[in-house]
Design an enzyme around this catalytic site. Structure first.
Site, PDB file in Angstrom:
ATOM      1  N   LYS A  81     -12.403  12.146 -31.598  1.00  0.00           N
ATOM      2  CA  LYS A  81     -12.608  11.742 -32.991  1.00  0.00           C
ATOM      3  C   LYS A  81     -12.602  12.940 -33.947  1.00  0.00           C
ATOM      4  O   LYS A  81     -11.922  12.920 -34.961  1.00  0.00           O
ATOM      5  CB  LYS A  81     -13.972  11.047 -33.171  1.00  0.00           C
ATOM      6  CG  LYS A  81     -14.150   9.741 -32.434  1.00  0.00           C
ATOM      7  CD  LYS A  81     -15.530   9.140 -32.740  1.00  0.00           C
ATOM      8  CE  LYS A  81     -16.692  10.024 -32.355  1.00  0.00           C
ATOM      9  NZ  LYS A  81     -17.060  10.034 -30.948  1.00  0.00           N
ATOM     10  N   ARG A 109     -22.537   3.824 -35.602  1.00  0.00           N
ATOM     11  CA  ARG A 109     -22.753   3.893 -34.161  1.00  0.00           C
ATOM     12  C   ARG A 109     -23.600   2.747 -33.636  1.00  0.00           C
ATOM     13  O   ARG A 109     -23.827   2.652 -32.436  1.00  0.00           O
ATOM     14  CB  ARG A 109     -23.460   5.202 -33.831  1.00  0.00           C
ATOM     15  CG  ARG A 109     -22.613   6.241 -33.126  1.00  0.00           C
ATOM     16  CD  ARG A 109     -23.530   7.420 -32.874  1.00  0.00           C
ATOM     17  NE  ARG A 109     -23.017   8.387 -31.947  1.00  0.00           N
ATOM     18  CZ  ARG A 109     -22.237   9.406 -32.271  1.00  0.00           C
ATOM     19  NH1 ARG A 109     -21.788   9.524 -33.498  1.00  0.00           N
ATOM     20  NH2 ARG A 109     -21.884  10.277 -31.363  1.00  0.00           N
ATOM     21  N   ARG A 167     -16.265  22.503 -23.041  1.00  0.00           N
ATOM     22  CA  ARG A 167     -15.683  22.739 -24.368  1.00  0.00           C
ATOM     23  C   ARG A 167     -16.551  23.660 -25.210  1.00  0.00           C
ATOM     24  O   ARG A 167     -17.758  23.780 -25.013  1.00  0.00           O
ATOM     25  CB  ARG A 167     -15.420  21.416 -25.092  1.00  0.00           C
ATOM     26  CG  ARG A 167     -16.642  20.767 -25.683  1.00  0.00           C
ATOM     27  CD  ARG A 167     -16.267  19.510 -26.467  1.00  0.00           C
ATOM     28  NE  ARG A 167     -17.470  18.845 -26.959  1.00  0.00           N
ATOM     29  CZ  ARG A 167     -17.464  17.725 -27.659  1.00  0.00           C
ATOM     30  NH1 ARG A 167     -16.328  17.127 -27.935  1.00  0.00           N
ATOM     31  NH2 ARG A 167     -18.603  17.188 -28.071  1.00  0.00           N
ATOM     32  N   ARG A 211     -22.160  23.344 -27.825  1.00  0.00           N
ATOM     33  CA  ARG A 211     -23.201  22.466 -28.333  1.00  0.00           C
ATOM     34  C   ARG A 211     -24.316  22.278 -27.315  1.00  0.00           C
ATOM     35  O   ARG A 211     -24.069  22.147 -26.126  1.00  0.00           O
ATOM     36  CB  ARG A 211     -22.603  21.100 -28.690  1.00  0.00           C
ATOM     37  CG  ARG A 211     -22.085  21.046 -30.103  1.00  0.00           C
ATOM     38  CD  ARG A 211     -21.261  19.819 -30.344  1.00  0.00           C
ATOM     39  NE  ARG A 211     -21.925  18.584 -29.923  1.00  0.00           N
ATOM     40  CZ  ARG A 211     -21.431  17.388 -30.157  1.00  0.00           C
ATOM     41  NH1 ARG A 211     -20.287  17.263 -30.794  1.00  0.00           N
ATOM     42  NH2 ARG A 211     -22.067  16.315 -29.745  1.00  0.00           N
ATOM     43  N   ARG A 240     -25.267  10.182 -23.304  1.00  0.00           N
ATOM     44  CA  ARG A 240     -24.495   9.820 -24.499  1.00  0.00           C
ATOM     45  C   ARG A 240     -23.514   8.698 -24.181  1.00  0.00           C
ATOM     46  O   ARG A 240     -23.291   7.803 -25.004  1.00  0.00           O
ATOM     47  CB  ARG A 240     -23.764  11.042 -25.043  1.00  0.00           C
ATOM     48  CG  ARG A 240     -24.680  11.957 -25.857  1.00  0.00           C
ATOM     49  CD  ARG A 240     -24.224  13.395 -25.886  1.00  0.00           C
ATOM     50  NE  ARG A 240     -22.954  13.617 -26.553  1.00  0.00           N
ATOM     51  CZ  ARG A 240     -22.250  14.737 -26.439  1.00  0.00           C
ATOM     52  NH1 ARG A 240     -22.687  15.723 -25.677  1.00  0.00           N
ATOM     53  NH2 ARG A 240     -21.121  14.873 -27.075  1.00  0.00           N
TER      54      ARG A 240
HETATM   55  P1  ADP Z   1     -20.212  12.896 -29.919  1.00  0.00           P
HETATM   56  O1  ADP Z   1     -19.298  13.976 -29.458  1.00  0.00           O
HETATM   57  O2  ADP Z   1     -21.163  12.446 -28.853  1.00  0.00           O
HETATM   58  O3  ADP Z   1     -19.481  11.766 -30.558  1.00  0.00           O
HETATM   59  P2  ADP Z   1     -21.465  13.684 -32.489  1.00  0.00           P
HETATM   60  O4  ADP Z   1     -21.256  15.069 -32.916  1.00  0.00           O
HETATM   61  O5  ADP Z   1     -20.751  12.605 -33.233  1.00  0.00           O
HETATM   62  O6  ADP Z   1     -21.159  13.617 -30.930  1.00  0.00           O
HETATM   63  O7  ADP Z   1     -23.040  13.335 -32.520  1.00  0.00           O
HETATM   64  C1  ADP Z   1     -23.977  14.127 -31.840  1.00  0.00           C
HETATM   65  C2  ADP Z   1     -25.349  13.469 -31.855  1.00  0.00           C
HETATM   66  O8  ADP Z   1     -25.765  13.246 -33.215  1.00  0.00           O
HETATM   67  C3  ADP Z   1     -25.422  12.081 -31.216  1.00  0.00           C
HETATM   68  O9  ADP Z   1     -25.590  12.145 -29.824  1.00  0.00           O
HETATM   69  C4  ADP Z   1     -26.641  11.490 -31.946  1.00  0.00           C
HETATM   70  O10 ADP Z   1     -27.855  11.997 -31.423  1.00  0.00           O
HETATM   71  C5  ADP Z   1     -26.496  12.021 -33.344  1.00  0.00           C
HETATM   72  N1  ADP Z   1     -25.708  11.106 -34.202  1.00  0.00           N
HETATM   73  C6  ADP Z   1     -24.501  11.358 -34.772  1.00  0.00           C
HETATM   74  N2  ADP Z   1     -24.068  10.314 -35.481  1.00  0.00           N
HETATM   75  C7  ADP Z   1     -25.025   9.351 -35.382  1.00  0.00           C
HETATM   76  C8  ADP Z   1     -25.180   8.040 -35.874  1.00  0.00           C
HETATM   77  N3  ADP Z   1     -24.246   7.447 -36.647  1.00  0.00           N
HETATM   78  N4  ADP Z   1     -26.303   7.346 -35.549  1.00  0.00           N
HETATM   79  C9  ADP Z   1     -27.256   7.891 -34.793  1.00  0.00           C
HETATM   80  N5  ADP Z   1     -27.178   9.122 -34.283  1.00  0.00           N
HETATM   81  C10 ADP Z   1     -26.088   9.869 -34.563  1.00  0.00           C
END
Ligand code: ADP
Ligand code: ZN
Length: 213
Positions: A13, A88, A127, A160, A171
């Site tokens: 994404k 989400r 990564r 990260r 996750r």
């Molecule tokens: P991923 O690579 O898992 O898609 P992101 O960078 O989008 O990771 O998100 C990292 C973390 O930030 C998630 O695991 C969650 O804890 C939090 N997070 C991000 N976006 C949301 C959301 N829309 N609702 C709730 N938590 C979120």
């Protein structure tokens, strides 16, 4: 153009959102990036979000809905935006529909980037990202020529805190339980498209551009 990119952790994404943002001249709104910035800055939101993020669970709906609701009212979102990592949960999706409706707006595209779980685990563990320019690297698929240093800009590569196998598995579980239902929400509205995220990055990008026109 208002677009939502869906997909599990590591589906691509963020990478694709960055490229679409560049091509179409609209901002990428990544709740993950915004939350990580809040954690780093030690803001109130950051303090609330930190523990959930580190364990790979979701931050509460009210926090992310608040962040996005503020963000989409900024000037640079007038011509559209790409949502990356939001919504989400079905609750978040409903809140989004509501906040857009108030201003007579709606989402134009919802695209799911699909990939299977084992592929995702493999991609995420290993990564890293350039702390300066955001370029992504991987110990198996895309090594930098100098370990820990970005080929493009010489910046330092960072990993990260939530990119370890245990947290990634959590996750993924959270994704299947809480985020996959969001696909059903948009599917019912007839707005959902799918792109095969197992393909090479450029091919995924081409498939996305074909949909977006
Ligand atoms: P991923 O690579 O898992 O898609 P992101 O960078 O989008 O990771 O998100 C990292 C973390 O930030 C998630 O695991 C969650 O804890 C939090 N997070 C991000 N976006 C949301 C959301 N829309 N609702 C709730 N938590 C979120
Ligand atoms: Zn760099």
């Amino acid at each position: 153009m208002k677009l939502i990119l869906m997909g599990g952790p590591g589906a691509g994404k963020g990478t694709q959102a960055r490229r679409i943002a560049e091509k179409y001249g609209i901002p990428q709104l990544s709740t993950g990036d915004m939350l990580r910035a809040a954690v780093k800055a030690g803001t109130e939101v950051g303090l609330k979000a930190k523990a959930a993020m580190e364990s790979g669970s979701l931050v509460t709906d009210d926090i992310v809905v608040g962040i996005i609701s503020d963000r989409i009212q900024e000037d640079d979102c007038k011509g559209g935006f790409i949502l990356d990592g939001f919504p989400r949960t079905v609750e978040q999706a409903k809140a989004l529909t509501k906040m857009l409706k108030k201003r007579d707006l709606k989402i134009d595209f919802v695209i799911d980037i699909t990939a299977d779980d084992e592929e995702l685990v493999g991609r995420i563990t290993g990564r890293s990202t350039c702390s300066k320019c955001g370029e992504g690297y991987h110990t198996m698929f895309k090594k930098s020529s100098k370990e820990g240093i970005c080929d493009k800009c010489g910046g330092e590569l960072t990993t990260r805190a939530d990119d370890n196998e245990e947290t990634v598995r959590n996750r993924l579980g959270v994704y299947h339980e809480q985020t996959a239902p969001v696909l059903g929400y948009y599917g019912k509205k007839g707005a959902l498209k799918e792109v095969n995220g197992m393909l090479a990055m450029d091919e995924v990008f081409n498939a996305l551009c074909t949909i977006l026109g």
